[in-house]
Design a protein around this motif. Structure first.
Motif, PDB file in Angstrom:
ATOM      1  N   UNK A  52     -24.800   5.137   6.015  1.00  0.00           N
ATOM      2  CA  UNK A  52     -23.948   4.184   6.721  1.00  0.00           C
ATOM      3  C   UNK A  52     -23.117   4.980   7.724  1.00  0.00           C
ATOM      4  N   UNK A  53     -22.721   4.331   8.801  1.00  0.00           N
ATOM      5  CA  UNK A  53     -21.865   4.964   9.811  1.00  0.00           C
ATOM      6  C   UNK A  53     -20.604   4.109   9.917  1.00  0.00           C
ATOM      7  N   UNK A  54     -19.447   4.749   9.798  1.00  0.00           N
ATOM      8  CA  UNK A  54     -18.217   3.947   9.840  1.00  0.00           C
ATOM      9  C   UNK A  54     -17.416   4.261  11.101  1.00  0.00           C
ATOM     10  N   UNK A  55     -16.604   5.302  11.050  1.00  0.00           N
ATOM     11  CA  UNK A  55     -15.764   5.664  12.202  1.00  0.00           C
ATOM     12  C   UNK A  55     -15.421   7.144  12.094  1.00  0.00           C
ATOM     13  N   UNK A  78       0.846  -1.207   0.000  1.00  0.00           N
ATOM     14  CA  UNK A  78       0.000   0.000   0.000  1.00  0.00           C
ATOM     15  C   UNK A  78       0.877   1.251   0.000  1.00  0.00           C
ATOM     16  N   UNK A  79       0.482   2.247  -0.802  1.00  0.00           N
ATOM     17  CA  UNK A  79       1.187   3.530  -0.806  1.00  0.00           C
ATOM     18  C   UNK A  79       0.546   4.483   0.195  1.00  0.00           C
ATOM     19  N   UNK A  80      -0.775   4.527   0.203  1.00  0.00           N
ATOM     20  CA  UNK A  80      -1.554   5.339   1.138  1.00  0.00           C
ATOM     21  C   UNK A  80      -2.568   4.407   1.809  1.00  0.00           C
ATOM     22  N   UNK A  81      -3.110   4.848   2.957  1.00  0.00           N
ATOM     23  CA  UNK A  81      -4.312   4.198   3.503  1.00  0.00           C
ATOM     24  C   UNK A  81      -5.473   5.141   3.271  1.00  0.00           C
ATOM     25  N   UNK A  82      -6.575   4.585   2.783  1.00  0.00           N
ATOM     26  CA  UNK A  82      -7.781   5.372   2.520  1.00  0.00           C
ATOM     27  C   UNK A  82      -8.759   5.132   3.671  1.00  0.00           C
ATOM     28  N   UNK A  83      -9.150   6.196   4.349  1.00  0.00           N
ATOM     29  CA  UNK A  83     -10.012   6.066   5.525  1.00  0.00           C
ATOM     30  C   UNK A  83     -11.369   6.714   5.233  1.00  0.00           C
ATOM     31  N   UNK A  84     -12.410   5.882   5.192  1.00  0.00           N
ATOM     32  CA  UNK A  84     -13.751   6.320   4.814  1.00  0.00           C
ATOM     33  C   UNK A  84     -14.556   6.690   6.051  1.00  0.00           C
ATOM     34  N   UNK A  85     -14.823   7.985   6.189  1.00  0.00           N
ATOM     35  CA  UNK A  85     -15.582   8.478   7.341  1.00  0.00           C
ATOM     36  C   UNK A  85     -17.023   8.742   6.896  1.00  0.00           C
ATOM     37  N   UNK A  86     -17.973   8.069   7.538  1.00  0.00           N
ATOM     38  CA  UNK A  86     -19.395   8.175   7.149  1.00  0.00           C
ATOM     39  C   UNK A  86     -20.223   8.519   8.377  1.00  0.00           C
ATOM     40  N   UNK A  87     -21.155   9.474   8.188  1.00  0.00           N
ATOM     41  CA  UNK A  87     -21.893  10.007   9.341  1.00  0.00           C
ATOM     42  C   UNK A  87     -23.339   9.513   9.458  1.00  0.00           C
ATOM     43  N   UNK A  88     -23.776   8.635   8.560  1.00  0.00           N
ATOM     44  CA  UNK A  88     -25.156   8.165   8.627  1.00  0.00           C
ATOM     45  C   UNK A  88     -26.167   9.199   8.157  1.00  0.00           C
TER      46      UNK A  88
END
Ligand code: DX5
Ligand code: ZN
Length: 215
Positions: free
Chosen positions: A50-53, A35-45
């Motif tokens: 959907x709610x993630x983190x 992996x070159x980057x980490x993609x972090x998906x933030x979801x608010x519902x």
């Protein structure tokens, strides 16, 4: 950390598809697999169904390794929450053009905070909506699925938007990355790359793959 330009191909596994009970090991597994980057998906519902983190998980990933953190905010008020993601250790923060905020001001604030600024648009959103902001961004994210959930099928109809993003970049002498997110895997990545994308977000196809499981 190696700085990447739009001429570099960047692989960004999405943590959304990882085992949330073992975030540190999952991130290390992705890094060891290339992996070159980490993609972090933030979801608010609210912006998506959907709610993630939130910032606490971004901070945990930040503290466990030094990989570049590409934080994708699928939230209604990115301007309000921005300082918390900066403090959590984000390197690049992407906000949606469709969200409820002053887009130009949010992009300016991201850069003033020392982060790179990304702008995302959904498959149904016309490209003209991002045109006023192109000189304020380090990355344009062309969503290749309707955001909210991993594991959806890549939408071929987004390919002309990717090509247009590359054409506009060339015509204007700009240098933003073009990122694709959703349904990216061995069969679809070549199409996105050929259209002009250079940053490939991949959730299911990386974390669920046998190869990476063995690392
Ligand atoms: C979709 C997210 C994506 C998602 C991609 O709302 O923004 O980053 O995790 O997952 P896959 O690669 O499984 O389509
Ligand atoms: Zn994403």
């Amino acid at each position: 950390m190696i700085p990447r330009t739009y001429q570099d191909r960047v692989i960004a596994p999405s943590l959304l598809a990882a085992d949330f009970g073992r975030i540190q090991e999952e991130t290390s597994r992705a890094i060891h697999a290339g992996a070159d980057w980490m993609h972090l998906d933030v979801m608010d519902g609210h912006f998506v169904d959907n709610i993630s983190f939130g910032p606490a998980v971004v901070q945990a990933v930040h503290e466990s390794n030094d990989i570049f953190l590409d934080v994708h905010l699928m939230i209604s008020r990115p301007d309000h929450y921005l300082p918390r993601f900066v403090a959590a250790g984000a390197d690049l923060i992407t906000v949606h053009v469709e969200a409820d905020h002053d887009v130009a001001q949010t992009l300016r604030r991201i850069r003033e905070a020392g982060c790179q600024a990304g702008l995302a648009l959904n498959p149904a959103t016309p490209m003209e909506s991002v045109l006023p902001y192109l000189d304020q961004i380090d990355l344009l994210l062309c969503m290749t699925v309707v955001p909210g959930f991993g594991g959806q099928a890549f939408m071929d109809e987004v390919l002309p938007k990717i090509a247009l993003a590359a054409q506009w970049r060339h015509e204007r002498g700009l240098n933003y990355h073009i990122e694709v997110d959703g349904g990216i895997g061995a069969a679809t990545a070549p199409k996105a790359l050929a259209a002009g994308a250079n940053v490939l977000v991949a959730g299911s196809s990386t974390f669920s793959a046998h190869l990476i499981r063995c690392v």
